[in-house]
Design an enzyme around this catalytic site. Structure first.
Site, PDB file in Angstrom:
ATOM      1  N   HIS A   1      -0.577  -8.705   1.516  1.00 11.57           N
ATOM      2  CA  HIS A   1      -0.143  -9.714   0.203  1.00 11.57           C
ATOM      3  C   HIS A   1       0.887 -10.379   0.268  1.00 11.57           C
ATOM      4  O   HIS A   1       2.081 -11.150  -0.219  1.00 11.57           O
ATOM      5  CB  HIS A   1       1.539  -8.774  -0.892  1.00 11.57           C
ATOM      6  CG  HIS A   1       0.820  -7.590  -1.385  1.00 11.57           C
ATOM      7  ND1 HIS A   1       2.069  -5.814  -1.296  1.00 11.57           N
ATOM      8  CD2 HIS A   1      -0.353  -7.413  -1.240  1.00 11.57           C
ATOM      9  CE1 HIS A   1       0.022  -5.555  -2.458  1.00 11.57           C
ATOM     10  NE2 HIS A   1      -0.490  -5.678  -2.622  1.00 11.57           N
TER      11      HIS A   1
ATOM     12  N   SER B   1       3.171   3.928  -1.824  1.00  9.93           N
ATOM     13  CA  SER B   1       3.301   4.700  -3.588  1.00  9.93           C
ATOM     14  C   SER B   1       1.558   5.582  -4.482  1.00  9.93           C
ATOM     15  O   SER B   1       1.442   6.576  -4.924  1.00  9.93           O
ATOM     16  CB  SER B   1       3.754   3.891  -4.449  1.00  9.93           C
ATOM     17  OG  SER B   1       3.538   3.018  -4.478  1.00  9.93           O
TER      18      SER B   1
END
Length: 281
Positions: free
Chosen positions: A127, A204
């Protein structure tokens, strides 16, 4: 044998190891996950903040406001953070494997793996990163020349004729991942074989396409070791193990055990000397 000891043996015996990290990796460095309870992007106001400043919309329509909010609420807490015990443990683990047999694939933009000692060339930032900035208009990289306390007013691009304001060189929502980070990450996963290991820390398992990488690793026969405070959907993968706890508590113990096992397996200097003497006689 405890599960931690079993996982350490698996890692010590692996040919290749990939560490795959998410926001929970840096939670003990006091960096918010932003998605968790009370995070910057939760609730009605949080959703508005996300829609405006977490996407290219706000940066294109109100670049100066976007920059000042980014510096105050996002960049500064990261710049003031320090690597935690989990980061240092991963850096120590890297020392046990050849350069081409170990890498870190991270969804984090904080640069803490490199600051803890991991080889920057073997940390793939899916990212992007807030340790680097570029102009909005043309993507020119802006060098702050070692400064970490950045101004609330955005500088303008130094490239002659550009004059664009700046943004972080990280992925905003609705943007694609940088090929320079995604392609080598995919290649590292593709190289995994039976009994190689992916250690997943603090993610997650919901952010795509990053979350697809452990699935590909599992299909290649790799063993999945998840370190998290709660199990995720990665536990449905074949050969998955789960170590409950935070990065800063689980990883140092795990890596210490790996080092101990590796040392126990290494031939002692006296054994090597005896072997040499026998050969020459």
């Amino acid at each position: 044998m405890s599960l931690t000891q079993e996982c350490a043996r698996v890692i010590a015996a692996a040919n290749r190891v990939i560490v795959f990290t998410g926001a929970g990796m840096s939670a003990e460095s006091n960096i918010e996950t932003f998605r968790g309870s009370g995070g910057l992007w939760t609730g009605f106001v949080g959703n508005l903040v996300l829609a405006w400043f977490g996407t290219p919309v706000g940066w294109n329509w109100s670049p100066k406001l976007a920059w000042s909010q980014y510096i105050k609420k996002f960049y500064t807490p990261i710049a003031e953070a320090a690597p935690n015990a989990g980061h240092y443990a991963i850096a120590q683990l890297e020392q046990l494997f050849p350069d081409n047999k170990f890498c870190v694939i991270t969804q984090n933009v904080d640069g803490l793996h490199q600051r803890a000692g991991n080889n920057p060339n073997k940390v793939y930032e899916l990212h992007g990163t807030v340790t680097r900035h570029r102009c909005i208009k043309n993507g020119h990289i802006y060098d702050f020349r070692g400064e970490t306390q950045l101004p609330l007013d955005s500088p303008t691009c130094r490239v002659e004729g550009c004059k664009s304001t700046l943004r972080p060189d990280c992925v905003l929502f609705t943007e694609g991942l940088p090929n320079s980070q995604w392609v080598p990450s995919e290649a590292a996963i593709d190289d995994l074989d039976l009994d190689d290991v992916v250690i997943i820390v603090g993610t997650s398992a919901t952010v795509q396409p990053a979350a697809s990488l452990p699935h590909h690793a599992s299909k290649n026969g790799a063993i999945i070791i998840e370190v998290n405070i709660e199990p995720t959907s990665f536990q449905s993968l074949s050969r998955a193990r789960f170590l409950r706890g935070t990065a800063g508590t689980v990883l140092p113990e795990l890596v210490d055990l790996v080092k101990q096992i590796r040392n126990d397996r290494a031939p002692s200097s006296s054994s090597s000397s005896s072997s040499s003497s026998s050969s020459s006689s």
